[in-house]
Design an enzyme around this catalytic site. Structure first.
Site, mmCIF file in Angstrom:
data_model
loop_
_atom_site.group_PDB
_atom_site.id
_atom_site.type_symbol
_atom_site.label_atom_id
_atom_site.label_comp_id
_atom_site.label_asym_id
_atom_site.label_seq_id
_atom_site.Cartn_x
_atom_site.Cartn_y
_atom_site.Cartn_z
ATOM 1 N N ARG A 154 0.855 -1.174 0.000
ATOM 2 C CA ARG A 154 0.000 0.000 0.000
ATOM 3 C C ARG A 154 0.898 1.233 0.000
ATOM 4 O O ARG A 154 1.762 1.356 0.866
ATOM 5 C CB ARG A 154 -0.890 0.030 1.247
ATOM 6 C CG ARG A 154 -1.827 -1.168 1.398
ATOM 7 C CD ARG A 154 -2.389 -1.215 2.807
ATOM 8 N NE ARG A 154 -1.326 -1.407 3.799
ATOM 9 C CZ ARG A 154 -1.441 -1.135 5.099
ATOM 10 N NH1 ARG A 154 -2.578 -0.642 5.562
ATOM 11 N NH2 ARG A 154 -0.428 -1.341 5.922
ATOM 12 N N ASN A 211 -7.767 -6.739 -5.491
ATOM 13 C CA ASN A 211 -8.016 -5.375 -5.949
ATOM 14 C C ASN A 211 -9.419 -5.208 -6.515
ATOM 15 O O ASN A 211 -10.080 -4.191 -6.287
ATOM 16 C CB ASN A 211 -6.974 -4.977 -7.000
ATOM 17 C CG ASN A 211 -5.674 -4.534 -6.371
ATOM 18 O OD1 ASN A 211 -5.565 -4.421 -5.151
ATOM 19 N ND2 ASN A 211 -4.675 -4.278 -7.198
ATOM 20 N N PHE A 252 -12.828 0.061 4.083
ATOM 21 C CA PHE A 252 -13.110 0.380 2.692
ATOM 22 C C PHE A 252 -14.584 0.705 2.453
ATOM 23 O O PHE A 252 -15.089 0.556 1.351
ATOM 24 C CB PHE A 252 -12.645 -0.734 1.748
ATOM 25 C CG PHE A 252 -11.153 -0.789 1.589
ATOM 26 C CD1 PHE A 252 -10.533 -0.115 0.555
ATOM 27 C CD2 PHE A 252 -10.365 -1.477 2.491
ATOM 28 C CE1 PHE A 252 -9.152 -0.130 0.422
ATOM 29 C CE2 PHE A 252 -8.979 -1.502 2.366
ATOM 30 C CZ PHE A 252 -8.370 -0.821 1.322
ATOM 31 N N ALA A 255 -17.274 6.485 2.012
ATOM 32 C CA ALA A 255 -17.724 7.094 0.759
ATOM 33 C C ALA A 255 -16.939 8.371 0.500
ATOM 34 O O ALA A 255 -16.501 9.052 1.417
ATOM 35 C CB ALA A 255 -19.214 7.397 0.836
ATOM 36 N N GLY A 256 -16.763 8.679 -0.779
ATOM 37 C CA GLY A 256 -16.036 9.890 -1.110
ATOM 38 C C GLY A 256 -15.734 9.976 -2.582
ATOM 39 O O GLY A 256 -16.518 9.525 -3.424
ATOM 40 N N GLY A 260 -7.919 5.873 -7.006
ATOM 41 C CA GLY A 260 -7.095 6.227 -8.146
ATOM 42 C C GLY A 260 -5.746 5.552 -8.003
ATOM 43 O O GLY A 260 -5.631 4.486 -7.407
ATOM 44 N N CYS A 263 -2.244 1.564 -9.594
ATOM 45 C CA CYS A 263 -2.481 0.119 -9.471
ATOM 46 C C CYS A 263 -3.950 -0.250 -9.606
ATOM 47 O O CYS A 263 -4.333 -0.954 -10.537
ATOM 48 C CB CYS A 263 -1.933 -0.388 -8.144
ATOM 49 S SG CYS A 263 -0.129 -0.337 -8.036
#
Length: 435
Positions: A154, A211, A252, A255-256, A260, A263
């Site tokens: 990360r 991912n 995860f 919200a937002g 990006g 990866c």
């Protein structure tokens, strides 16, 4: 043990430094002479917390870590790590494996008739490892074996993730390869890191499937934020409530503005492309929608600015954030700079501040205006847009900043400012999916 690391970009530079920290003699190899020169001087060519400290500790006279452009220096290493980028192809969503294949060919020429292990760490389409093993054998002989050991770094936490990963996946075809990798990672395994041993194909699929799952989770909560906007609900409270379900979890579900970077977006597109090649494309049609929802968040922020200001032409707007995430100077597929570019295209006068990524942002987006402080960005602004969740932005005193701007409008596209405090200081606050 001596190891080589082929490729010293983000993954390779961190991995090389991490291997030196774990006690190995490491030679990092890259075709980019400028990058090798910087690393050899102990300077990271990108921002990553903790990396320069490792370079300072291990590069230099008597150190365990060296860098070169000469592939011949890989000879004699017992393990060779492939850390090569797999960008999105210029003409499709598929991964471009040109650089991986070139690196394997260059390395293999110096491994002829040796018994050694090459370990792929790059994120590649399933089926790549088997092809690379055939390529290695055809050039270097049967003594060179391949394993696949995907990375899970990360950005912003890459050093920690290298030294103390949450799991190790070993894609191998022999007991010898597994035993050697267990030796390499002995300290990590002894510290309690779980080990998953698999075939090549499974190891290749782990990273891309992880991912794809995370991207789906992020886009789901962002889709729910649109419903919350329309229904007058609060997506933060909603996420807290469903996050208590252990089948879902809270991580995860913030919200937002969406995801990006270099990866996640390209990996889910490449996975979708590879699934189509294998005949499972229709099954993964939902990933197209995940991608669409994510990109649409950027347009939504521009719409919020229009709702606050009307016609954006000539409006002065402050953008807080340039990197795609905090603790990084990476502006690849940056949602913040995508929004800034859209605002400029609409005629707005946009000034951008980021604590770290101003330089990389200016190089990648020379037509955008970057400034050196929050106040400089906000001076006489008619709206302040919070687009990257740096701690510095959460610590802003809204009452003080209100004295700098022309009009106290704030769009919190990361939903992490204290909206009660901002409203109490006289700001018109707008978030995504919050009231």
């Amino acid at each position: 043990m001596r190891v080589s690391v082929i490729g010293t970009g983000y993954l390779g530079a961190v991995h090389a430094a991490g291997m030196a920290e774990l006690g190995f003699d490491v030679i990092g190899i890259d075709v980019d002479a400028a990058k090798v020169e910087a690393l050899s001087a102990g300077h990271a060519p990108f921002y990553e917390p903790g990396l320069e400290e490792l370079l300072a500790r291990h590069v230099g006279p008597g150190g365990r870590l060296r860098f070169t452009t000469d592939f011949a220096e890989a000879r004699g290493a017992e393990v060779h790590f492939l850390c090569i980028g797999t960008p999105q192809a210029s003409d499709s969503d598929a991964a471009d494996l040109t650089f991986v294949e070139a690196a394997v060919r260059s390395l293999a020429e110096h491994l002829v008739d040796q018994e050694t292990l090459v370990v792929g760490k790059s994120t590649v389409p399933v089926g790549t490892a088997a092809r690379m093993q055939d390529l290695l054998t055809s050039i270097a002989g049967a003594g060179v074996e391949l394993a696949w050991n995907p990375e899970f770094l990360r950005e912003g936490f890459a050093v920690e993730d290298t030294l103390r990963p949450d799991r190790l996946v070993l894609g191998v075809t022999s007991d010898r390869a597994e035993a050697l990798l267990r030796t390499v990672y002995a300290a990590t395994i002894e510290a309690g890191t779980p080990v998953v041993v698999s075939d090549f194909a499974t190891a290749e699929l782990v990273k891309v499937s992880a991912n794809a799952f995370l991207a789906t989770k992020i886009s789901f909560i962002n889709a729910m934020s649109e419903v919350c906007d329309l229904a007058g609900a609060d997506v933060g409270v909603l996420a807290d409530a469903i996050g208590f379900d252990e089948r879902i979890g809270r991580k995860f579900l913030n919200a937002g503005l969406g995801f990006g970077g270099g990866c996640l977006p390209k990996d889910i597109r490449a996975f979708r492309a590879r699934a189509t090649e294998l005949g499972a494309g229709e099954t993964f049609n939902f990933l197209d929608e995940v991608d669409r929802i994510n990109v649409a968040r950027r347009a939504r922020v521009v719409t919020l600015a229009e709702e606050l200001l009307g016609d954006l032409a000539g409006r002065r707007i402050a953008v807080l954030g340039a990197s795609f995430k905090p603790k990084s100077d990476d502006v690849r597929d940056s949602p913040a700079l995508d929004v800034a570019s859209r605002l400029v295209a609409a005629g707005a006068d946009v000034r951008i501040f980021d604590p770290v990524a101003g330089g990389t942002g200016k190089r990648a987006f020379p037509d955008l205006t970057f400034v050196s402080s929050i106040d400089e960005a906000a001076e006489d602004a008619e709206a302040v847009l919070h687009l990257t969740e740096w701690p510095e932005f959460r610590e802003i005193d809204p009452a003080v900043l209100a004295k700098v701007v022309a009009t106290a409008n704030v769009i919190d596209a990361r939903n992490c400012l204290d909206r009660d405090a901002w409203r109490a200081a006289g700001w018109t606050y707008r978030g995504l999916g919050v009231q």
